[in-house]
Write a protein that holds these residues in place. Sequence first.
Motif, PDB file in Angstrom:
ATOM      1  N   PHE A  38       0.831  -1.200   0.000  1.00  0.00           N
ATOM      2  CA  PHE A  38       0.000   0.000   0.000  1.00  0.00           C
ATOM      3  C   PHE A  38       0.871   1.258   0.000  1.00  0.00           C
ATOM      4  O   PHE A  38       0.598   2.211  -0.727  1.00  0.00           O
ATOM      5  N   TYR A  42       0.738   4.052  -2.804  1.00  0.00           N
ATOM      6  CA  TYR A  42       0.397   5.431  -2.471  1.00  0.00           C
ATOM      7  C   TYR A  42       1.507   6.396  -2.893  1.00  0.00           C
ATOM      8  O   TYR A  42       1.241   7.470  -3.427  1.00  0.00           O
ATOM      9  N   TYR A  84      -8.779   5.967  -0.784  1.00  0.00           N
ATOM     10  CA  TYR A  84      -7.697   4.991  -0.833  1.00  0.00           C
ATOM     11  C   TYR A  84      -7.928   3.796   0.098  1.00  0.00           C
ATOM     12  O   TYR A  84      -7.222   2.794   0.000  1.00  0.00           O
ATOM     13  N   ASN A  87      -8.526   0.822  -1.940  1.00  0.00           N
ATOM     14  CA  ASN A  87      -7.299   0.253  -2.495  1.00  0.00           C
ATOM     15  C   ASN A  87      -6.600  -0.645  -1.480  1.00  0.00           C
ATOM     16  O   ASN A  87      -6.081  -1.702  -1.840  1.00  0.00           O
ATOM     17  N   LEU A  88      -6.590  -0.213  -0.228  1.00  0.00           N
ATOM     18  CA  LEU A  88      -5.993  -1.035   0.822  1.00  0.00           C
ATOM     19  C   LEU A  88      -6.759  -2.350   0.950  1.00  0.00           C
ATOM     20  O   LEU A  88      -6.154  -3.425   1.044  1.00  0.00           O
TER      21      LEU A  88
END
Length: 185
Positions: A38, A42, A84, A87-88
């Motif tokens: 992650f 990021y 986000y 996404n994690l």
Amino acid sequence: MMSEKLKNIPTDRKLYAFELDDVLYPYQDYILQIYYLFGSFYEFIEGTVKANDLAHFMKKVYMHHGEDMVFDAAKEVYGIDEKYKENLERLKANGILPLRLELYEEAKQLLLSLLEKGKQICVLTKGNPVEQLNKLKFFEWGALEQYRKSIKIYFVDELLHQQIDIIPYLAEEFTVNEEDIFVVH
């Protein structure tokens, strides 16, 4: 280090059902790699924080406050947008780990010993089935590799959602009596 849950396992049962996380392997070995992934993601997308700094921060929060606090703490400290979080979660379910997951040595020995004695083994695991299967892809099975395909996987949440009583279901699946099943979770 050994999972405490593997101590004093009776060897007189016919079927052994094991949870994955913190039973067969240390869960933190998985989640810390996810935090690294992650952080890299990021940094690549936003470029506002170094991957290692973010991953280290996430690890620190995880170790001191638990997994549920990690994203919110990172969001607050690094100004990470809520978008986000998805996404994690995707990385947790589908991330391609840079390192293999090592079973506890005692787990390997126990599983090998049980299988060599003709005992049946299955994985009975809770949580997101996609994530749990993803973890299994990265296990380093070692001497257990020859048995890997014979170890069936069952997802507790799916069975409960279908209103299936788990122990009787396993007894029928493996043609054993319910009292011949030992669950380690």
